[in-house]
Design an enzyme around this catalytic site. Structure first.
Site, PDB file in Angstrom:
ATOM      1  N   HIS A 218       4.178  -6.815 -10.947  1.00 38.80           N
ATOM      2  CA  HIS A 218       4.410  -6.330  -9.591  1.00 38.80           C
ATOM      3  C   HIS A 218       3.916  -7.266  -8.495  1.00 38.80           C
ATOM      4  O   HIS A 218       4.480  -7.291  -7.407  1.00 38.80           O
ATOM      5  CB  HIS A 218       3.718  -4.968  -9.442  1.00 38.80           C
ATOM      6  CG  HIS A 218       3.878  -4.338  -8.094  1.00 38.80           C
ATOM      7  ND1 HIS A 218       5.101  -3.911  -7.615  1.00 38.80           N
ATOM      8  CD2 HIS A 218       2.968  -4.062  -7.109  1.00 38.80           C
ATOM      9  CE1 HIS A 218       4.940  -3.393  -6.399  1.00 38.80           C
ATOM     10  NE2 HIS A 218       3.662  -3.476  -6.073  1.00 38.80           N
TER      11      HIS A 218
ATOM     12  N   GLY B 178       0.832  -1.194   0.000  1.00 39.97           N
ATOM     13  CA  GLY B 178       0.000   0.000   0.000  1.00 39.97           C
ATOM     14  C   GLY B 178       0.873   1.253   0.000  1.00 39.97           C
ATOM     15  O   GLY B 178       1.437   1.598  -1.024  1.00 39.97           O
TER      16      GLY B 178
ATOM     17  N   SER C  10       6.655  -4.156  -2.178  1.00 33.66           N
ATOM     18  CA  SER C  10       6.087  -2.889  -2.602  1.00 33.66           C
ATOM     19  C   SER C  10       6.275  -1.856  -1.478  1.00 33.66           C
ATOM     20  O   SER C  10       7.400  -1.653  -1.030  1.00 33.66           O
ATOM     21  CB  SER C  10       4.623  -3.080  -2.996  1.00 33.66           C
ATOM     22  OG  SER C  10       4.103  -1.953  -3.647  1.00 33.66           O
ATOM     23  N   TRP C  11       5.201  -1.213  -1.001  1.00 30.79           N
ATOM     24  CA  TRP C  11       5.353  -0.327   0.150  1.00 30.79           C
ATOM     25  C   TRP C  11       5.973  -1.080   1.324  1.00 30.79           C
ATOM     26  O   TRP C  11       6.730  -0.505   2.108  1.00 30.79           O
ATOM     27  CB  TRP C  11       4.020   0.276   0.570  1.00 30.79           C
ATOM     28  CG  TRP C  11       4.025   0.701   2.006  1.00 30.79           C
ATOM     29  CD1 TRP C  11       3.437   0.070   3.058  1.00 30.79           C
ATOM     30  CD2 TRP C  11       4.723   1.827   2.569  1.00 30.79           C
ATOM     31  NE1 TRP C  11       3.713   0.725   4.234  1.00 30.79           N
ATOM     32  CE2 TRP C  11       4.498   1.807   3.967  1.00 30.79           C
ATOM     33  CE3 TRP C  11       5.509   2.844   2.019  1.00 30.79           C
ATOM     34  CZ2 TRP C  11       5.031   2.767   4.822  1.00 30.79           C
ATOM     35  CZ3 TRP C  11       6.044   3.803   2.887  1.00 30.79           C
ATOM     36  CH2 TRP C  11       5.798   3.758   4.262  1.00 30.79           C
TER      37      TRP C  11
ATOM     38  N   ASP D  87       7.573  -5.006 -13.910  1.00 31.26           N
ATOM     39  CA  ASP D  87       6.832  -4.337 -12.840  1.00 31.26           C
ATOM     40  C   ASP D  87       6.584  -2.885 -13.254  1.00 31.26           C
ATOM     41  O   ASP D  87       7.522  -2.100 -13.384  1.00 31.26           O
ATOM     42  CB  ASP D  87       7.647  -4.402 -11.551  1.00 31.26           C
ATOM     43  CG  ASP D  87       6.898  -3.926 -10.322  1.00 31.26           C
ATOM     44  OD1 ASP D  87       5.973  -3.105 -10.467  1.00 31.26           O
ATOM     45  OD2 ASP D  87       7.250  -4.363  -9.211  1.00 31.26           O
TER      46      ASP D  87
END
Length: 356
Positions: free
Chosen positions: A317, A58, A130-131, A289
């Protein structure tokens, strides 16, 4: 414990690994982390295993049952938590009056420390995609003495060029022009490249659901539509839920609007701390990605060459794409073997009886 430098895996020479079987938590709780915030946490697997904490993406994505399944439950003490404002944590960013002023990168780093202490963990493996890779790097550079190893996927460090690429017509719009048109249309008129994050910040902060609702759906749909190499319609359908979409978009945009409360390039520049503290790592990156282009993973690897870089040749991703998922599970299995040689499960807790 330094692994080989770079693997561009090509056609796999062995069957791809997949999730470990589903597992249920053996302990859950809500932890008061201050600022009126309570975060949901859960534990699965072996209570005397190697502690591992999963950091969801996120920000604002929350944890799911599948996140438990990237660890061997016989060898790991698996810890998941929902970050501030999302998932099962309270208060929820879905509420129009939600205050995000105390939801920052550095608040989340301290939340991890509070959770580690609460659960009596001395050191843990930190897994983030990711985040989650951003938060993992921020945490490891702040508390390197608490990190056994890092498993990172889809590297994201909130540099301006990364945000521009994906949210400001800096490149991803040229690959996904059909989906980009929906994102641009929902932003409204008179927005130029470089102004979309700011415009969405205005829309998502608006108290009227007729304003922030469509903006949340558009922001979240753009990300869901472009996060896999091949379109994942089931995932796209899932994110149309307004409560999820608005929560996700509000928190994510809030972090991006403030550039993560970091200097541009801070996490790449700080990566040498990981080597100085002899923290081993595996970086898994999809070649295609769109959300977090491979250039950032490459920059991190150049700054921290002791980590192994595994490139998934036909993946985007998402962590669930087969090549990426296989590489992640191979990484957790690798560390389960390596760390067990020096890790004594009896010392995984600083205190006992705290998880209930």
């Amino acid at each position: 414990m330094t692994a080989p430098t770079v693997h561009d895996d090509g056609v796999p020479s062995h069957p791809l690994r997949s999730f470990y079987p589903p597992i249920e938590p053996r302990a859950t709780g809500m932890l008061d982390v201050g600022d009126g915030q309570q975060i949901y946490w859960e534990e699965c697997g072996n209570p005397d295993g190697i502690p591992a904490v999963f950091l969801h993406g996120g920000p604002g994505g929350g944890c799911s049952p599948a996140h438990r399944q990237v660890f061997d439950p016989e060898r790991y003490r698996i810890i998941l938590f929902d970050q501030r404002g999302c998932g099962r944590s309270l208060p929820h960013a879905w509420e129009p009056e939600a205050d995000l002023s105390t939801n920052t990168t550095w608040h989340l780093v301290e939340d991890m420390e509070r959770l580690r202490t609460h659960l009596g963990v001395d050191r843990w493996l930190v897994f983030g995609g990711s985040w989650g890779s951003t938060l993992a790097l921020a945490y490891a550079q702040t508390y390197p003495q608490r990190v056994l190893a890092l498993v990172l996927r889809g590297i994201f460090t909130l540099r301006k060029r990364e945000l521009d690429w994906y949210y400001e017509a800096g490149g991803a719009d040229m690959v996904w022009p059909d989906e980009w048109e929906h994102y641009v249309a929902a932003a409204g008129e008179d927005v130029e490249p470089g102004g979309y994050i700011e415009r969405y910040h205005e829309l998502l902060s608006h108290p009227d659901p007729a304003v922030h609702g469509p903006a949340g759906i558009a922001w979240t749909t753009w990300e869901a539509a472009t996060s896999t190499l091949l379109r994942d319609q089931a995932h796209l359908d899932e994110v149309q839920d307004p409560s999820y979409a608005v929560t996700f978009a509000r928190i994510e945009n809030h972090f991006f609007y403030h550039q993560g409360w970091m200097r541009d390039g801070q996490l790449i520049q700080g990566a040498r701390l990981l080597a100085e503290h002899h923290i081993p790592g595996v970086i898994v990156q999809g070649r295609y990605d769109m959300c977090c282009p491979i250039g950032t993973a490459w920059a991190l690897h150049r700054a921290w060459p002791e980590a192994e870089l595994r490139i998934s040749p036909t993946a985007g991703h998402a962590f669930s794409e087969p090549e990426t998922l296989s590489a992640l599970i191979e990484a957790t299995d690798f560390f389960a073997t390596q760390l067990s040689q020096s890790f004594d499960g009896a010392h995984s807790r600083e205190t006992s009886g705290q998880a209930s």
